[in-house]
Design an enzyme around this catalytic site. Structure first.
Site, PDB file in Angstrom:
ATOM      1  N   CYS A  64      39.481 -41.985  -6.512  1.00  0.00           N
ATOM      2  CA  CYS A  64      38.751 -42.516  -7.665  1.00  0.00           C
ATOM      3  C   CYS A  64      37.503 -41.706  -8.013  1.00  0.00           C
ATOM      4  O   CYS A  64      37.279 -41.370  -9.177  1.00  0.00           O
ATOM      5  CB  CYS A  64      38.414 -43.992  -7.470  1.00  0.00           C
ATOM      6  SG  CYS A  64      37.262 -44.368  -6.126  1.00  0.00           S
ATOM      7  N   HIS A 113      34.691 -48.479  -5.543  1.00  0.00           N
ATOM      8  CA  HIS A 113      35.734 -47.973  -6.442  1.00  0.00           C
ATOM      9  C   HIS A 113      35.108 -47.687  -7.801  1.00  0.00           C
ATOM     10  O   HIS A 113      34.206 -48.389  -8.241  1.00  0.00           O
ATOM     11  CB  HIS A 113      36.864 -48.998  -6.587  1.00  0.00           C
ATOM     12  CG  HIS A 113      38.015 -48.481  -7.396  1.00  0.00           C
ATOM     13  ND1 HIS A 113      38.815 -47.446  -6.961  1.00  0.00           N
ATOM     14  CD2 HIS A 113      38.476 -48.821  -8.625  1.00  0.00           C
ATOM     15  CE1 HIS A 113      39.742 -47.192  -7.884  1.00  0.00           C
ATOM     16  NE2 HIS A 113      39.557 -48.021  -8.907  1.00  0.00           N
ATOM     17  N   HIS A 125      41.740 -44.807 -13.910  1.00  0.00           N
ATOM     18  CA  HIS A 125      41.281 -44.677 -12.529  1.00  0.00           C
ATOM     19  C   HIS A 125      42.425 -44.240 -11.621  1.00  0.00           C
ATOM     20  O   HIS A 125      43.592 -44.284 -12.001  1.00  0.00           O
ATOM     21  CB  HIS A 125      40.661 -45.993 -12.039  1.00  0.00           C
ATOM     22  CG  HIS A 125      41.644 -47.092 -11.802  1.00  0.00           C
ATOM     23  ND1 HIS A 125      41.585 -47.918 -10.709  1.00  0.00           N
ATOM     24  CD2 HIS A 125      42.723 -47.526 -12.503  1.00  0.00           C
ATOM     25  CE1 HIS A 125      42.563 -48.800 -10.751  1.00  0.00           C
ATOM     26  NE2 HIS A 125      43.272 -48.590 -11.836  1.00  0.00           N
TER      27      HIS A 125
END
Length: 154
Positions: A64, A113, A125
């Site tokens: 990510c 994240h 993502h």
């Protein structure tokens, strides 16, 4: 050819903020940031379908923060490597409601994240092991776990 009298007359009617350059400097910073954000979003779109790989920084596999950093790097902005460091380093914080294209959205406690906001309630993502880079709707799950956002490029 302008005479010195004509040039002075033009300056006298220029609003003070424009004469000092403050207005145009702020405008150019904002315009530059929007241009960079558009480039970061365009690059992220091209990565959809690439594999997730822990520690991946591209070009064909990403985690990510690698995707977020790689996208902004293509736009001319260098970001730190990890989600935590990116959030700390980018000073322009934004709310969920004020997110704009290119903003980096962070999720979960500890901001573990990150995704790239692409507008209209979606982000791109690199989700997790065994999955691929994808565009997702920012609904229930992500809204519940949202923990902050930043606007790189200023």
């Amino acid at each position: 050819m302008l005479t010195s009298g004509t040039a002075m007359h033009a300056v006298a009617h220029t609003p003070p903020s424009m004469a000092t350059g403050t207005f145009s400097t702020a405008e150019s910073r904002k315009a530059r940031q929007k241009r960079r954000a558009a480039a970061a979003v365009a690059y992220a779109h091209k990565q959809i379908g690439d594999r997730y790989r822990y520690g991946g920084t591209g070009p064909h596999s990403w985690d990510c923060s690698g995707l977020a950093g790689g996208s902004w790097r293509k736009a001319g902005v260098k970001l730190p490597r990890t989600t935590y460091a990116i959030y700390r380093a980018v000073k322009w914080k934004v709310s969920w409601k004020s997110a704009a294209k290119g903003d980096l959205l962070f999720f979960y406690s500890g901001k573990s994240h990150v995704g790239i906001y692409v507008g209209k309630g979606y982000m791109i993502h690199a989700p997790s092991s065994g999955k691929r880079v994808k565009k997702v709707k920012l609904a229930g799950h992500y809204k519940r776990h949202f923990s902050g956002a930043v606007r790189p490029g200023y």
